[in-house]
Design an enzyme around this catalytic site. Structure first.
Site, PDB file in Angstrom:
ATOM      1  N   GLU A 187      -9.446   8.912 -26.069  1.00 22.43           N
ATOM      2  CA  GLU A 187      -8.442   7.845 -26.111  1.00 22.43           C
ATOM      3  C   GLU A 187      -8.834   6.669 -25.234  1.00 22.43           C
ATOM      4  OE1 GLU A 187      -4.620   9.435 -25.014  1.00 22.43           O
ATOM      5  OE2 GLU A 187      -4.412  10.556 -26.890  1.00 22.43           O
ATOM      6  N   GLU A 274      -5.430  14.952 -31.862  1.00 25.97           N
ATOM      7  CA  GLU A 274      -4.524  15.390 -30.785  1.00 25.97           C
ATOM      8  C   GLU A 274      -3.115  14.905 -31.087  1.00 25.97           C
ATOM      9  OE1 GLU A 274      -5.742  14.773 -26.536  1.00 25.97           O
ATOM     10  OE2 GLU A 274      -3.665  14.077 -26.365  1.00 25.97           O
TER      11      GLU A 274
HETATM   12  C1  IDC Z   1      -2.305  15.403 -20.030  1.00 25.76           C
HETATM   13  C2  IDC Z   1      -2.012  16.845 -19.666  1.00 25.76           C
HETATM   14  C3  IDC Z   1      -1.582  16.920 -18.250  1.00 25.76           C
HETATM   15  C4  IDC Z   1      -2.601  16.233 -17.346  1.00 25.76           C
HETATM   16  C5  IDC Z   1      -2.919  14.832 -17.823  1.00 25.76           C
HETATM   17  C6  IDC Z   1      -4.068  14.209 -17.063  1.00 25.76           C
HETATM   18  O1  IDC Z   1      -1.058  17.364 -20.549  1.00 25.76           O
HETATM   19  O2  IDC Z   1      -1.408  18.256 -17.839  1.00 25.76           O
HETATM   20  O3  IDC Z   1      -2.082  16.168 -16.041  1.00 25.76           O
HETATM   21  O4  IDC Z   1      -3.281  14.855 -19.189  1.00 25.76           O
HETATM   22  O5  IDC Z   1      -4.059  12.842 -17.179  1.00 25.76           O
HETATM   23  C7  IDC Z   1      -2.975  12.313 -24.024  1.00 25.76           C
HETATM   24  C8  IDC Z   1      -4.270  12.765 -23.484  1.00 25.76           C
HETATM   25  C9  IDC Z   1      -4.130  14.111 -22.811  1.00 25.76           C
HETATM   26  C10 IDC Z   1      -2.848  14.178 -22.010  1.00 25.76           C
HETATM   27  C11 IDC Z   1      -1.687  14.123 -22.999  1.00 25.76           C
HETATM   28  C12 IDC Z   1      -0.313  14.230 -22.342  1.00 25.76           C
HETATM   29  O6  IDC Z   1      -5.278  12.818 -24.465  1.00 25.76           O
HETATM   30  O7  IDC Z   1      -5.243  14.287 -21.960  1.00 25.76           O
HETATM   31  O8  IDC Z   1      -2.812  15.407 -21.343  1.00 25.76           O
HETATM   32  N1  IDC Z   1      -1.793  12.882 -23.764  1.00 25.76           N
HETATM   33  O9  IDC Z   1      -0.098  13.177 -21.457  1.00 25.76           O
HETATM   34  N2  IDC Z   1      -2.768  11.270 -24.805  1.00 25.76           N
HETATM   35  C13 IDC Z   1      -1.450  11.129 -25.011  1.00 25.76           C
HETATM   36  C14 IDC Z   1      -0.808  12.161 -24.353  1.00 25.76           C
END
Ligand code: IDC
Length: 356
Positions: A187, A274
């Site tokens: 992303e 995702e």
């Molecule tokens: C989130 C995880 C969380 C972690 C965080 C780190 O769920 O536990 O602390 O990342 O920055 C994304 C991302 C994905 C995110 C997820 C939720 O690809 O890495 O995971 N998310 O925020 N894009 C949109 C949402």
């Protein structure tokens, strides 16, 4: 002399018959053994994976299998494999295949945060985890996505050289496999432009293609893989490329579905590598009504989709309850609300009449 010749004929005849008997008995026996071995590994009649569908290709907006039939990949994304390495195990993937009925696993390798690959993580250990994950999926007949999980680093060019080295090494390993897909930047966000992403992709895709000329490659799009229309306006010039569209149903609703649908109708191949049923923080409440609408879009266009995330972290998007310490073979009681819902989805239990 005649008698000797006659004897020779008999010996020849006997040899031919022995060879025939060998072919008749031994070859099927061997084939049967291979089948039996695969039968156990593949759960018998497992037909959702690469042994039945082979190398995938992108045709117009569609992902198709080796026979040219529209094909969907669907399954779980790991959480960051540096945070939760324990779920990269063969029994876990087997549970996802046999009980959750999914055909694909996504391995999320964070580049930046939390012992990320480019920010102090142990690269050898992380590569070993990715390799193990690919091997388990392969042994189980599943497809697998290797995800270079750009997030905090925002712009994939920040770690471009590392990415080139990583994909060069990995693609060389799996050049003869049909089940490995590459996601080269999860992303891009916070102002990383499509032009910059495109320039990055133009320098990574050839590195993979040098080894594996037709691997499917997924490319992230601006604004956390939501601005897919920018890819439509200025696509990459390679075959077998798909563009990532990510959604979190608590945050991204009708407007993002409309955008996705408009792009698909104009021929853009999208891959939902995702998504979550909760909000974009990975936490907050699940919105199953919106998630259900997303599933309708997914089924209408046969989109491929991977759910975030396979872990027991205390957050809504984790599919295991925080108190669940099992690393495979989960019962329904081990699953969070999100876990129960997505498992049913994969199993086709809340699909409103859609046919798999
Ligand atoms: C989130 C995880 C969380 C972690 C965080 C780190 O769920 O536990 O602390 O990342 O920055 C994304 C991302 C994905 C995110 C997820 C939720 O690809 O890495 O995971 N998310 O925020 N894009 C949109 C949402």
């Amino acid at each position: 002399m005649d008698r000797l010749l006659g004897l020779g004929r008999w010996i020849r005849k006997a040899a031919v018959m022995a060879a025939a008997a060998f072919l008749f008995l031994a070859v099927p026996l061997q084939a049967g053994m291979v089948w039996a071995r695969e039968g156990t590994e593949d759960g018998g009649a497992y037909t959702g994976g690469y042994k039945a569908h082979g190398a995938l290709q992108v045709q117009g907006a569609d992902l198709v299998d080796a026979k040219g039939e529209k094909f969907q990949l669907y399954g779980m994304s790991t959480h960051g494999i540096a945070w939760f390495p324990q779920y990269v195990n063969k029994e876990a993937f087997k549970t996802l295949r046999d009980d959750w009925k999914s055909n694909c696993v996504r391995l999320a390798l964070y580049t930046d945060e939390y012992n990320g690959y480019c920010s102090g993580g142990n690269q050898e250990e992380l590569k070993k985890l990715v390799e193990d994950g690919v091997s388990y999926a392969t042994e189980l007949g599943m497809y697998v996505i290797v995800d270079w999980h750009v997030l905090n680093d925002r712009n994939p060019n920040v770690h471009k050289e590392e990415a080139q080295r990583f994909f060069d090494e990995m693609a060389e390993k799996w050049k003869n496999q049909e089940n490995v897909l590459y996601e080269i930047c999860n992303e891009p966000n916070s102002g990383a432009t499509w032009e910059e992403i495109k320039s990055y992709a133009d320098q990574i895709i050839p590195v993979i293609r040098k080894h594996d000329s037709d691997a499917v490659i997924i490319v992230g799009t601006p604004a956390w893989s939501q601005d897919v229309e920018q890819a439509l306006n200025d696509p990459l010039q390679y075959g077998n490329v798909m563009y990532a569209l990510h959604f979190y149903a608590g945050t991204h609703t009708e407007w993002l579905r409309d955008r996705a649908e408009a792009c698909i109708r104009q021929g853009l191949p999208l891959f939902i590598s995702e998504f979550g049923m909760c909000d974009a923080s990975g936490n907050g409440a699940n919105n199953f009504e919106q998630a259900g609408k997303w599933m309708e879009l997914i089924e209408t266009y046969h989109l491929s989709y991977c759910c975030w995330n396979l872990a027991n972290k205390n957050e809504t998007s984790s599919v295991l309850k925080p108190e669940c310490t099992k690393i495979s073979g989960w019962d329904e009681a081990d699953l969070s609300e999100a876990g129960k819902w997505i498992r049913q989805q994969f199993r086709g239990e809340n699909r409103r009449g859609f046919i798999r």
